[in-house]
Structures are given as C-alpha cells and as structure tokens.
Design a protein around this motif. Sequence first.
Motif, PDB file in Angstrom:
ATOM      1  N   VAL A  29       0.858  -1.185   0.000  1.00 26.23           N
ATOM      2  CA  VAL A  29       0.000   0.000   0.000  1.00 26.23           C
ATOM      3  C   VAL A  29       0.893   1.233   0.000  1.00 26.23           C
ATOM      4  O   VAL A  29       1.878   1.299   0.735  1.00 26.23           O
ATOM      5  CB  VAL A  29      -0.933   0.016   1.228  1.00 26.23           C
ATOM      6  CG1 VAL A  29      -1.711   1.313   1.309  1.00 26.23           C
ATOM      7  CG2 VAL A  29      -1.877  -1.178   1.182  1.00 26.23           C
ATOM      8  N   GLY A  30       0.541   2.215  -0.843  1.00 24.52           N
ATOM      9  CA  GLY A  30       1.306   3.454  -0.898  1.00 24.52           C
ATOM     10  C   GLY A  30       0.404   4.665  -1.003  1.00 24.52           C
ATOM     11  O   GLY A  30      -0.777   4.556  -1.335  1.00 24.52           O
ATOM     12  N   VAL A  31       0.976   5.809  -0.710  1.00 29.53           N
ATOM     13  CA  VAL A  31       0.284   7.092  -0.768  1.00 29.53           C
ATOM     14  C   VAL A  31       1.160   8.050  -1.574  1.00 29.53           C
ATOM     15  O   VAL A  31       2.387   8.021  -1.458  1.00 29.53           O
ATOM     16  CB  VAL A  31       0.051   7.665   0.651  1.00 29.53           C
ATOM     17  CG1 VAL A  31      -0.619   9.016   0.599  1.00 29.53           C
ATOM     18  CG2 VAL A  31      -0.749   6.688   1.500  1.00 29.53           C
ATOM     19  N   ALA A  32       0.523   8.890  -2.389  1.00 24.95           N
ATOM     20  CA  ALA A  32       1.274   9.879  -3.171  1.00 24.95           C
ATOM     21  C   ALA A  32       0.395  11.107  -3.395  1.00 24.95           C
ATOM     22  O   ALA A  32      -0.824  11.058  -3.231  1.00 24.95           O
ATOM     23  CB  ALA A  32       1.690   9.293  -4.520  1.00 24.95           C
ATOM     24  N   THR A  33       1.024  12.197  -3.774  1.00 24.81           N
ATOM     25  CA  THR A  33       0.306  13.364  -4.274  1.00 24.81           C
ATOM     26  C   THR A  33       0.598  13.467  -5.760  1.00 24.81           C
ATOM     27  O   THR A  33       1.654  13.055  -6.236  1.00 24.81           O
ATOM     28  CB  THR A  33       0.731  14.659  -3.559  1.00 24.81           C
ATOM     29  OG1 THR A  33       2.140  14.846  -3.743  1.00 24.81           O
ATOM     30  CG2 THR A  33       0.405  14.599  -2.073  1.00 24.81           C
ATOM     31  N   MET A  34      -0.387  14.007  -6.493  1.00 24.33           N
ATOM     32  CA  MET A  34      -0.247  14.154  -7.945  1.00 24.33           C
ATOM     33  C   MET A  34      -0.744  15.525  -8.363  1.00 24.33           C
ATOM     34  O   MET A  34      -1.617  16.101  -7.718  1.00 24.33           O
ATOM     35  CB  MET A  34      -1.098  13.103  -8.683  1.00 24.33           C
ATOM     36  CG  MET A  34      -0.722  11.680  -8.405  1.00 24.33           C
ATOM     37  SD  MET A  34      -1.913  10.507  -9.092  1.00 24.33           S
ATOM     38  CE  MET A  34      -1.598  10.674 -10.831  1.00 24.33           C
ATOM     39  N   GLU A  35      -0.219  16.020  -9.462  1.00 28.74           N
ATOM     40  CA  GLU A  35      -0.779  17.192 -10.136  1.00 28.74           C
ATOM     41  C   GLU A  35      -1.111  16.767 -11.554  1.00 28.74           C
ATOM     42  O   GLU A  35      -0.327  16.075 -12.206  1.00 28.74           O
ATOM     43  CB  GLU A  35       0.197  18.362 -10.169  1.00 28.74           C
ATOM     44  CG  GLU A  35      -0.402  19.594 -10.818  1.00 28.74           C
ATOM     45  CD  GLU A  35       0.507  20.806 -10.814  1.00 28.74           C
ATOM     46  OE1 GLU A  35       0.185  21.770 -11.531  1.00 28.74           O
ATOM     47  OE2 GLU A  35       1.541  20.791 -10.115  1.00 28.74           O
ATOM     48  N   LYS A  36      -2.301  17.161 -12.014  1.00 28.53           N
ATOM     49  CA  LYS A  36      -2.740  16.853 -13.374  1.00 28.53           C
ATOM     50  C   LYS A  36      -3.120  18.145 -14.079  1.00 28.53           C
ATOM     51  O   LYS A  36      -3.601  19.081 -13.453  1.00 28.53           O
ATOM     52  CB  LYS A  36      -3.972  15.938 -13.359  1.00 28.53           C
ATOM     53  CG  LYS A  36      -3.738  14.579 -12.763  1.00 28.53           C
ATOM     54  CD  LYS A  36      -5.039  13.788 -12.754  1.00 28.53           C
ATOM     55  CE  LYS A  36      -4.857  12.452 -12.083  1.00 28.53           C
ATOM     56  NZ  LYS A  36      -6.147  11.759 -11.940  1.00 28.53           N
ATOM     57  N   HIS A  37      -2.937  18.147 -15.405  1.00 27.86           N
ATOM     58  CA  HIS A  37      -3.384  19.266 -16.240  1.00 27.86           C
ATOM     59  C   HIS A  37      -4.382  18.731 -17.251  1.00 27.86           C
ATOM     60  O   HIS A  37      -4.145  17.704 -17.881  1.00 27.86           O
ATOM     61  CB  HIS A  37      -2.193  19.945 -16.919  1.00 27.86           C
ATOM     62  CG  HIS A  37      -1.429  20.809 -15.962  1.00 27.86           C
ATOM     63  ND1 HIS A  37      -1.542  22.171 -15.940  1.00 27.86           N
ATOM     64  CD2 HIS A  37      -0.583  20.484 -14.950  1.00 27.86           C
ATOM     65  CE1 HIS A  37      -0.781  22.664 -14.971  1.00 27.86           C
ATOM     66  NE2 HIS A  37      -0.190  21.644 -14.355  1.00 27.86           N
ATOM     67  N   VAL A  43     -10.823  22.416 -18.579  1.00 26.67           N
ATOM     68  CA  VAL A  43      -9.497  23.018 -18.735  1.00 26.67           C
ATOM     69  C   VAL A  43      -9.036  23.481 -17.364  1.00 26.67           C
ATOM     70  O   VAL A  43      -9.761  24.214 -16.680  1.00 26.67           O
ATOM     71  CB  VAL A  43      -9.539  24.224 -19.698  1.00 26.67           C
ATOM     72  CG1 VAL A  43      -8.164  24.876 -19.802  1.00 26.67           C
ATOM     73  CG2 VAL A  43     -10.051  23.820 -21.060  1.00 26.67           C
ATOM     74  N   GLY A  44      -7.870  23.031 -16.946  1.00 26.84           N
ATOM     75  CA  GLY A  44      -7.356  23.475 -15.657  1.00 26.84           C
ATOM     76  C   GLY A  44      -6.374  22.483 -15.091  1.00 26.84           C
ATOM     77  O   GLY A  44      -5.695  21.769 -15.825  1.00 26.84           O
ATOM     78  N   ARG A  45      -6.351  22.438 -13.764  1.00 22.54           N
ATOM     79  CA  ARG A  45      -5.420  21.555 -13.083  1.00 22.54           C
ATOM     80  C   ARG A  45      -6.111  20.962 -11.863  1.00 22.54           C
ATOM     81  O   ARG A  45      -7.117  21.470 -11.390  1.00 22.54           O
ATOM     82  CB  ARG A  45      -4.168  22.300 -12.669  1.00 22.54           C
ATOM     83  CG  ARG A  45      -4.450  23.361 -11.625  1.00 22.54           C
ATOM     84  CD  ARG A  45      -3.230  24.136 -11.254  1.00 22.54           C
ATOM     85  NE  ARG A  45      -3.559  25.105 -10.209  1.00 22.54           N
ATOM     86  CZ  ARG A  45      -2.705  25.550  -9.326  1.00 22.54           C
ATOM     87  NH1 ARG A  45      -1.457  25.141  -9.357  1.00 22.54           N
ATOM     88  NH2 ARG A  45      -3.078  26.414  -8.414  1.00 22.54           N
ATOM     89  N   SER A  46      -5.517  19.874 -11.363  1.00 27.73           N
ATOM     90  CA  SER A  46      -6.018  19.301 -10.123  1.00 27.73           C
ATOM     91  C   SER A  46      -4.856  18.910  -9.233  1.00 27.73           C
ATOM     92  O   SER A  46      -3.763  18.605  -9.708  1.00 27.73           O
ATOM     93  CB  SER A  46      -6.915  18.085 -10.390  1.00 27.73           C
ATOM     94  OG  SER A  46      -6.147  16.983 -10.832  1.00 27.73           O
ATOM     95  N   ALA A  47      -5.133  18.944  -7.941  1.00 26.43           N
ATOM     96  CA  ALA A  47      -4.237  18.415  -6.926  1.00 26.43           C
ATOM     97  C   ALA A  47      -4.898  17.151  -6.405  1.00 26.43           C
ATOM     98  O   ALA A  47      -6.083  17.160  -6.074  1.00 26.43           O
ATOM     99  CB  ALA A  47      -4.042  19.429  -5.808  1.00 26.43           C
ATOM    100  N   MET A  66      -8.670  11.322  -4.379  1.00 25.99           N
ATOM    101  CA  MET A  66      -9.490  12.502  -4.084  1.00 25.99           C
ATOM    102  C   MET A  66      -8.815  13.681  -4.773  1.00 25.99           C
ATOM    103  O   MET A  66      -7.647  13.951  -4.517  1.00 25.99           O
ATOM    104  CB  MET A  66      -9.571  12.742  -2.577  1.00 25.99           C
ATOM    105  CG  MET A  66     -10.312  14.014  -2.195  1.00 25.99           C
ATOM    106  SD  MET A  66     -12.056  14.039  -2.652  1.00 25.99           S
ATOM    107  CE  MET A  66     -12.717  12.799  -1.556  1.00 25.99           C
ATOM    108  N   GLU A  67      -9.549  14.336  -5.688  1.00 22.33           N
ATOM    109  CA  GLU A  67      -8.965  15.427  -6.461  1.00 22.33           C
ATOM    110  C   GLU A  67      -9.665  16.744  -6.183  1.00 22.33           C
ATOM    111  O   GLU A  67     -10.878  16.779  -5.984  1.00 22.33           O
ATOM    112  CB  GLU A  67      -9.057  15.134  -7.965  1.00 22.33           C
ATOM    113  CG  GLU A  67      -8.312  13.881  -8.348  1.00 22.33           C
ATOM    114  CD  GLU A  67      -7.933  13.836  -9.815  1.00 22.33           C
ATOM    115  OE1 GLU A  67      -7.618  14.892 -10.413  1.00 22.33           O
ATOM    116  OE2 GLU A  67      -7.924  12.718 -10.361  1.00 22.33           O
ATOM    117  N   SER A  68      -8.898  17.814  -6.202  1.00 25.16           N
ATOM    118  CA  SER A  68      -9.404  19.179  -6.139  1.00 25.16           C
ATOM    119  C   SER A  68      -9.089  19.821  -7.477  1.00 25.16           C
ATOM    120  O   SER A  68      -7.917  20.040  -7.806  1.00 25.16           O
ATOM    121  CB  SER A  68      -8.740  19.954  -5.000  1.00 25.16           C
ATOM    122  OG  SER A  68      -9.001  19.321  -3.761  1.00 25.16           O
TER     123      SER A  68
END
Length: 135
Positions: A29-37, A43-47, A66-68
Amino acid sequence: MRATATFTVTGFTPAALQPEPAVPTGTPVGVATMEKHFEGEAVGRSATLFTAAFDQSTGVGTYVAMESFEGSLGGREGAFNFAHSATTSGVDRTAEFFTIVPSSGTGELAGITGAGGMAVDADGTHRMWFDYELG
C-alpha cells in the motif's frame, strides 16, 4: 451536461506515510500526491491525494483518489472536488467509482453535482468525463 477532457500527470510524489498498524499483505500500500493538467471541455489543473494497493511488477491493484480541480468546466470557471477509484488486472479497469463531491463547487461551479469516468486509450492517452448538473 457532459464535459470531456484529456489529462496529463505533471507531478507524482510518493509520500512517506505508511498505514498503522503495519499489516503485511501480498500487495504493498502506498500514498502519493499528484498534479494533473486538463485540456478539452474541462481546462485546468487538479491536486490529487492518491492511495493504492498496487504490484508494480504485474500491474495489478486498486487505487482511490481525491482530487481538487480548479479551472473551467463547459466554459464555467471555478473549483470542485471529485473522488474516483478502480481496480486493474494489468489490462483492464473494473469496479470503477466516480463522484463529484456535493457542496464542493465554487465560483460558477457552485452547486455542482454528478458523476463521471476515466479511460486510458491503447496509446496511453488518459480521458476523463464529467456528467454534471449545476443547481
């Protein structure tokens, strides 16, 4: 309404966070943060906060994200949260879940509700769609 988009992952940072108590399983099991465009009707980005039980060698596992999102959806500006998960056997996606978090919308996306989905094309292109209502 429906908005479709493609996205690219522009950042993936594994976190040192480990589940407690430690429980040895056949899949780590792992945890990470991501940024997407995103490009297209979204159109935009997510954390993203990303968790997974995944075997890198076989490509088998399950993720929960879970994305913002911040940007525009169907030409309306704002932000909102959405959650999604899926399981893969290495060649497919099953047990998919996708929802827009109620009461999370801001700006012109205030009151957004709905669901969506994600697909990965054979060439690796990542596609996402939002089926949503504003109210």
